[in-house]
Structure formats: C-alpha cells, structure tokens
Design a protein around this motif. Structure first.
Motif, PDB file in Angstrom:
ATOM      1  N   ILE A 260       0.873  -1.163   0.000  1.00 44.25           N
ATOM      2  CA  ILE A 260       0.000   0.000   0.000  1.00 44.25           C
ATOM      3  C   ILE A 260       0.910   1.214   0.000  1.00 44.25           C
ATOM      4  O   ILE A 260       1.763   1.345   0.883  1.00 44.25           O
ATOM      5  CB  ILE A 260      -0.908  -0.026   1.230  1.00 44.25           C
ATOM      6  CG1 ILE A 260      -1.845  -1.216   1.068  1.00 44.25           C
ATOM      7  CG2 ILE A 260      -1.667   1.289   1.382  1.00 44.25           C
ATOM      8  CD1 ILE A 260      -2.638  -1.557   2.236  1.00 44.25           C
ATOM      9  N   PRO A 261       0.782   2.064  -1.006  1.00 47.37           N
ATOM     10  CA  PRO A 261       1.699   3.213  -1.065  1.00 47.37           C
ATOM     11  C   PRO A 261       1.529   4.095   0.163  1.00 47.37           C
ATOM     12  O   PRO A 261       0.424   4.471   0.527  1.00 47.37           O
ATOM     13  CB  PRO A 261       1.262   3.947  -2.339  1.00 47.37           C
ATOM     14  CG  PRO A 261       0.505   2.929  -3.138  1.00 47.37           C
ATOM     15  CD  PRO A 261      -0.155   2.044  -2.134  1.00 47.37           C
ATOM     16  N   MET A 262       2.656   4.386   0.800  1.00 47.69           N
ATOM     17  CA  MET A 262       2.621   5.250   1.966  1.00 47.69           C
ATOM     18  C   MET A 262       3.087   6.642   1.558  1.00 47.69           C
ATOM     19  O   MET A 262       3.736   6.824   0.536  1.00 47.69           O
ATOM     20  CB  MET A 262       3.554   4.696   3.042  1.00 47.69           C
ATOM     21  CG  MET A 262       3.294   3.232   3.350  1.00 47.69           C
ATOM     22  SD  MET A 262       2.576   2.993   4.970  1.00 47.69           S
ATOM     23  CE  MET A 262       3.916   3.531   5.992  1.00 47.69           C
ATOM     24  N   SER A 263       2.759   7.583   2.385  1.00 44.99           N
ATOM     25  CA  SER A 263       3.215   8.947   2.157  1.00 44.99           C
ATOM     26  C   SER A 263       4.741   8.992   2.223  1.00 44.99           C
ATOM     27  O   SER A 263       5.351   8.318   3.051  1.00 44.99           O
ATOM     28  CB  SER A 263       2.619   9.849   3.233  1.00 44.99           C
ATOM     29  OG  SER A 263       3.454  10.947   3.487  1.00 44.99           O
ATOM     30  N   PRO A 264       5.380   9.799   1.355  1.00 42.20           N
ATOM     31  CA  PRO A 264       6.850   9.913   1.432  1.00 42.20           C
ATOM     32  C   PRO A 264       7.310  10.415   2.803  1.00 42.20           C
ATOM     33  O   PRO A 264       8.433  10.203   3.201  1.00 42.20           O
ATOM     34  CB  PRO A 264       7.183  10.940   0.342  1.00 42.20           C
ATOM     35  CG  PRO A 264       5.983  11.008  -0.540  1.00 42.20           C
ATOM     36  CD  PRO A 264       4.803  10.619   0.286  1.00 42.20           C
ATOM     37  N   GLN A 265       6.410  11.076   3.528  1.00 48.12           N
ATOM     38  CA  GLN A 265       6.787  11.630   4.832  1.00 48.12           C
ATOM     39  C   GLN A 265       6.610  10.628   5.982  1.00 48.12           C
ATOM     40  O   GLN A 265       7.039  10.896   7.102  1.00 48.12           O
ATOM     41  CB  GLN A 265       5.939  12.873   5.141  1.00 48.12           C
ATOM     42  CG  GLN A 265       6.318  14.111   4.352  1.00 48.12           C
ATOM     43  CD  GLN A 265       5.784  14.070   2.940  1.00 48.12           C
ATOM     44  OE1 GLN A 265       4.683  13.576   2.710  1.00 48.12           O
ATOM     45  NE2 GLN A 265       6.549  14.542   1.987  1.00 48.12           N
ATOM     46  N   ALA A 266       5.964   9.494   5.711  1.00 43.28           N
ATOM     47  CA  ALA A 266       5.588   8.615   6.824  1.00 43.28           C
ATOM     48  C   ALA A 266       6.791   8.167   7.646  1.00 43.28           C
ATOM     49  O   ALA A 266       6.773   8.210   8.879  1.00 43.28           O
ATOM     50  CB  ALA A 266       4.811   7.411   6.292  1.00 43.28           C
ATOM     51  N   SER A 268       9.668   9.572   8.103  1.00 46.35           N
ATOM     52  CA  SER A 268      10.247  10.637   8.938  1.00 46.35           C
ATOM     53  C   SER A 268       9.333  10.969  10.105  1.00 46.35           C
ATOM     54  O   SER A 268       9.751  11.559  11.092  1.00 46.35           O
ATOM     55  CB  SER A 268      10.530  11.882   8.102  1.00 46.35           C
ATOM     56  OG  SER A 268       9.321  12.506   7.707  1.00 46.35           O
ATOM     57  N   LEU A 269       8.066  10.564  10.028  1.00 45.05           N
ATOM     58  CA  LEU A 269       7.147  10.737  11.141  1.00 45.05           C
ATOM     59  C   LEU A 269       7.205   9.541  12.094  1.00 45.05           C
ATOM     60  O   LEU A 269       6.460   9.468  13.056  1.00 45.05           O
ATOM     61  CB  LEU A 269       5.715  10.919  10.625  1.00 45.05           C
ATOM     62  CG  LEU A 269       5.447  12.182   9.805  1.00 45.05           C
ATOM     63  CD1 LEU A 269       4.030  12.171   9.252  1.00 45.05           C
ATOM     64  CD2 LEU A 269       5.668  13.432  10.643  1.00 45.05           C
ATOM     65  N   VAL A 271       6.401   6.440  11.338  1.00 48.33           N
ATOM     66  CA  VAL A 271       5.334   5.475  11.061  1.00 48.33           C
ATOM     67  C   VAL A 271       5.723   4.688   9.814  1.00 48.33           C
ATOM     68  O   VAL A 271       5.816   5.247   8.730  1.00 48.33           O
ATOM     69  CB  VAL A 271       3.991   6.198  10.836  1.00 48.33           C
ATOM     70  CG1 VAL A 271       2.913   5.229  10.383  1.00 48.33           C
ATOM     71  CG2 VAL A 271       3.566   6.912  12.117  1.00 48.33           C
ATOM     72  N   SER A 273       4.297   1.576   8.903  1.00 45.16           N
ATOM     73  CA  SER A 273       3.307   0.602   8.438  1.00 45.16           C
ATOM     74  C   SER A 273       1.926   1.006   8.929  1.00 45.16           C
ATOM     75  O   SER A 273       1.772   1.866   9.794  1.00 45.16           O
ATOM     76  CB  SER A 273       3.642  -0.789   8.966  1.00 45.16           C
ATOM     77  OG  SER A 273       3.530  -0.815  10.385  1.00 45.16           O
ATOM     78  N   LEU A 274       0.923   0.375   8.349  1.00 46.78           N
ATOM     79  CA  LEU A 274      -0.461   0.518   8.793  1.00 46.78           C
ATOM     80  C   LEU A 274      -0.804  -0.647   9.700  1.00 46.78           C
ATOM     81  O   LEU A 274      -0.165  -1.697   9.641  1.00 46.78           O
ATOM     82  CB  LEU A 274      -1.381   0.467   7.571  1.00 46.78           C
ATOM     83  CG  LEU A 274      -1.334   1.699   6.671  1.00 46.78           C
ATOM     84  CD1 LEU A 274      -1.841   1.350   5.282  1.00 46.78           C
ATOM     85  CD2 LEU A 274      -2.172   2.814   7.273  1.00 46.78           C
TER      86      LEU A 274
END
Lengths: 295, 295
Positions: A260-266, A268-269, A271, A273-274
């Motif tokens: 599942i495509p994640m945000s490019p920022q995930a 660095s936050l 996070v 995985s879902l």
C-alpha cells in the motif's frame, strides 16, 4: 417450541458453557476442544442459526425471550434473573441473550475454493435470491497467524463489505468464532465462508494449483503498489500477523509482493506501516477495483 | 540529570498520577482537567518529549532507567521495584516505564490550518530535514464525536502513514492523548498535528473560509464514490462516530457526500458499512491518490 428451564442458582452445572466465559484461557480450550462458541444478542444468534450452526442452549432473561422464541426451534432456554445473568457472564450483557452454539465441520480449502456459491445453502439461508457470488470464489483473503480476535473479526467485516468471497486461515490464525471476533465482525464471520489450512508449508502450492494468483501484502515500499498489481481471474491476497507481517516463506513463495503506497513523509514521522485492519481494508478495496466484471 | 527518588510505598502520594491509572472514570477527568497524560515505554516517551510535551515525572524500575536517562532532562524519576510497578499500574507493564506528561495548549483550528510546516519546531524535532509537508496543510481529517480511543489512535496512524497533514477533532471527540489512543497510534498522535474545534455549529463554515472543500464520508451508497470526488487543492474529509456516523447537520452542510463503494452483495450478507478505521484507511488512501503534486 423452545424448552424453558428456570434457573436460580448461578452455580447450576447446566450453565457451565456460560459460567466459564470469565476464564479467557479456559474459554480458548473450550471453544477449540469441545466445539462450541458463544453468540451474543438476538441479531447475531439469528445469523448464526441461519448459517446452519446448531443451538446447544440459550441463556436469557424473561424480558428478552419473546424476541428470540421463533428462531430457537426446540433448543433448551435457561431463564435467569438480570442479576444472575450479569453474575454468570461476568460482565453486563446489554444484548440480553447468549447462545451456546455447536461448531460445524469446516470445508477443506479445496472444497471452499471450488464450491459453486449461487443457490448454495448459505445463499438460501441468507435470503440472497439474486445470485450473489455466482460461480466459484475469485477474490479471497488468506490470513497468516493473526493473533488478535478483534482484528480477525474486523477483517471479515471488510471482506463482506468489499466483495471478498472467501477467507482462508493459516493453521495458527486466531478463531473467527471467538466471542470478540464475532462481535467486531458484526456477524460477518457468518456471511463470508472460510476454511482453515491444515498444512502451512504447502498452503500456497495448493492455492496455485486451484488457479489462484497469490499476492503477498508487505510494508516493503519496493514492492508493487497494489493498484498496479497484476490481478487475473483468481486472486488470493496474503495478510500477515500483527507484529511481524508475513513469514519469509510465504513472502518468497508468493507470485508477487504488493504494498500500500505510503506517504513519502511517513518514515520521517516514525510510522512505517499501517495496522493490519487498515491495510486489509485498503487491499480489499483494491481487489474490488481490480475484479473482473464476469465470472 | 534526572532526579532519582526511590519509592517503596505504593501509597506514596507522589505516585498519584500513576496510581489512579486503575480508575478509568477518574482518569478521564484527570487527563482532561489537570492537564496530564501518560506515555508508556521508552519509544513513546521519547517521541512525546521530542514533540514538546513536558515531563512531569517518570515511574520506572532500575532495570529500565539507563535506556531513558538521556531523554529525561531534569525530570523527577520515581524508582520502584517490579512488584510495586505492577501493583501501582494495576497491570503488567511490559514496556518498563510510564511518564506523566504535561499537556500543552492546542493550536486553534485556524492556526493549525494556516501554519507553514516546513522548518517548524515539529519537523526539526522529528528529524525531518527534507521539507516534509512544505506549506500549509492540504489534506486533513475531521473526526466528529468518535467515542473509542483505540479508533482515534488507529486513525492517527493511518493519517501519518497516508499523508494526511492535520487532524481536527469535534468538541466531543475522544482524546488522542488518552493512554489507549497513544498506544494504538504507535505514537502517531505525536506526529500528526491536531486541533479541537470549540464550536461544532460553525465548524464547517470555518473550514470553508480557510479554503477547504469538505467531503462527508457516508455509507449511503447513492453518494459519490470517493475516488471520483472533486478534490481541489485543500480537502477536509469528515468522519462520523462509530454508531451513528456523521450528524445530519454536517452531512447537509458538507460540500459533497462521498462513499466507499461496497460490494453489490454486501447488503444481502447483512453488512451495510465498514468500521470507522477501515473506512478512514480507504478514504485516506483515496485522498493521497487525489493529492495535487505541488504545494
């Protein structure tokens, strides 16, 4: 007519299916070994009965009996006071009735995936008269070793809502008929047919022999975005356990790894995985988008 | 250097922030009224500190102290035995440390949605050096009256993973800093900035004035499929409570009602909706697909 039995003593041995609700560990072995599960509330009891599970007995209070009487056939009904009900179940029972249901033998994976659904017993029982899911299943989920019963229930609900036609459990996956699974699924564990693999090692081989393309869902962001994956007529989406995801064996053996495509920022936050229910929801949505129009 | 204080008496009044963990109702009023929340485990404590929340005190055992010492500044650290730790917290503490953190004042909705993020304090604290979320937020979630803390946490995790840049809570929505929210979010409640509306009635007007197109997510299958909704440069997706969904007022006032397409068979299977986390996941995925490439 149900057989009505008034019970005043919470220690009455006839109530043992319910009394042991308090002991989670014992409950697990009971549910597995003795082959029972608990359905809670009128709606869920109705659906369990309609799916073909036999009623062993029902525990309720006089107030809730009338709403259930028509569905119980000749089952034994233990009538207790509100106080005894709350005491026995070990928690407040807002839905007024508990039923101890017998399990039925699950189909084999092969039987599940080669069964023609339209006009089958389940469709009739569910009152589905318009040929829902005609033909054999084309979109299925495979759950590998999920441990959380709530997650299993929530995934069944996603499956029912989003057109997944069958669920396959790995040998060690948590039980869809455990009380919390049933509750969280909103009864969807009775709506989506399922089977349990007996052989984890050969599990994917069997799916492939039955014509399924296997897609392994992974948080690895180098895998194919799920909306771009090759679907084909029959797709089995593999979902791994909450902590570790899919086993390396299944990841390796699957036809394609999908993400599942994640945000490019995930990242660095912090996070990466879902949770498995969120991932399953997006994946089921993706499967539905990629579903062929015909059988 | 942290101030180390050995405590042997579980009734010691200095431990009251932790002792009251056992009483859920009291806890709610404490967390709201006195302005504290509990962070559990080294990783979450680190992230809470990095986000700018002040440490009131820490409760841990000698074994877990070394891993935390560098992050605690001059905070008071109550050192207890494993037995006292388990007794005080009222449950087994697997992560070895609890921190009582002070809350900080939340931004207003307007401040949140007009703040330039790149180079801001949060980005620096999180070590995000590549201009993540440059400019003001363009994709936000608005949670109306969710009651389940786990759901709020899971939705923050989806938001962080899928590129949602801010979350807005209705006045009555459950608290993201409640212990279970923090845990289920895997710390994402510290990664995605949020604000709480003070005026539910005028809430959507304010979003509109700030340039946001409001999309109301509904299970109503006559609404626009989310993947076909008009997005525009700034989108606020409204998610309703677990039982009843969005209020009729917000549904009526939103710019567009959107739905997640369900299987044509779902209704006949007795499933007429997804749970709110599954719906949020698919919706966030849809928002990301529809996000403009530039600021």
């Amino acid at each position: 007519m149900p057989e009505l039995i008034e019970v005043e003593d919470p220690e009455d041995p006839r109530l043992r299916d319910y009394v042991r609700l308090r002991d989670v560990e014992l409950r697990k072995s009971l549910e597995g070994g003795r082959g029972l599960f608990i359905a809670e509330g009128e709606k869920v009891i109705r659906r369990a009965v309609a799916t073909g599970y036999p009623v062993r007995s029902v525990l309720t209070t006089p107030r809730w009996l009338p709403g259930l009487a028509d569905v119980l056939g000749g089952a034994r009904v233990y009538l207790v006071s509100d106080e005894v009900m709350a005491g026995i179940a070990g928690f407040a029972v807002h839905r007024g009735a508990l039923a101890s249901m017998g399990r039925v033998e699950l189909p084999t994976v092969k039987a599940l995936l080669t069964a023609e659904r339209a006009g089958g017993a389940r469709d009739v029982a569910e009152g589905s008269g318009h040929g829902a899911f005609a033909g054999t299943p084309r979109r299925v989920l495979v759950l590998e070793d999920l441990v959380d019963h709530g997650n299993v229930g929530a995934i069944f609900r996603c499956a029912a809502a989003l057109g997944v036609e069958a669920v396959i459990l790995s040998p060690r996956c948590a039980d869809p008929l455990y009380r919390r699974s049933v509750k969280v699924s909103m009864g969807a564990v009775f709506a989506v047919p399922y089977a349990r693999m007996t052989n984890w090692h050969a599990g994917l081989d069997e799916l492939r022999e039955l014509g399924f393309r296997t897609l392994a869902l992974t948080p690895d962001q180098t895998a194919t975005p799920i909306d771009e994956a090759v679907m084909g007529p029959r797709v089995a989406l593999l979902l791994g356990s909450e902590g570790d995801g899919l086993s390396s064996r299944w990841l390796r053996e699957a036809d394609e790894a999908v993400r599942i495509p994640m945000s490019p920022q995930a990242m660095s936050l912090g996070v990466d995985s879902l949770n498995v229910v969120a991932a399953a929801a997006i994946a089921c949505h993706g499967l539905m988008r990629g579903a062929p129009a015909g059988g």
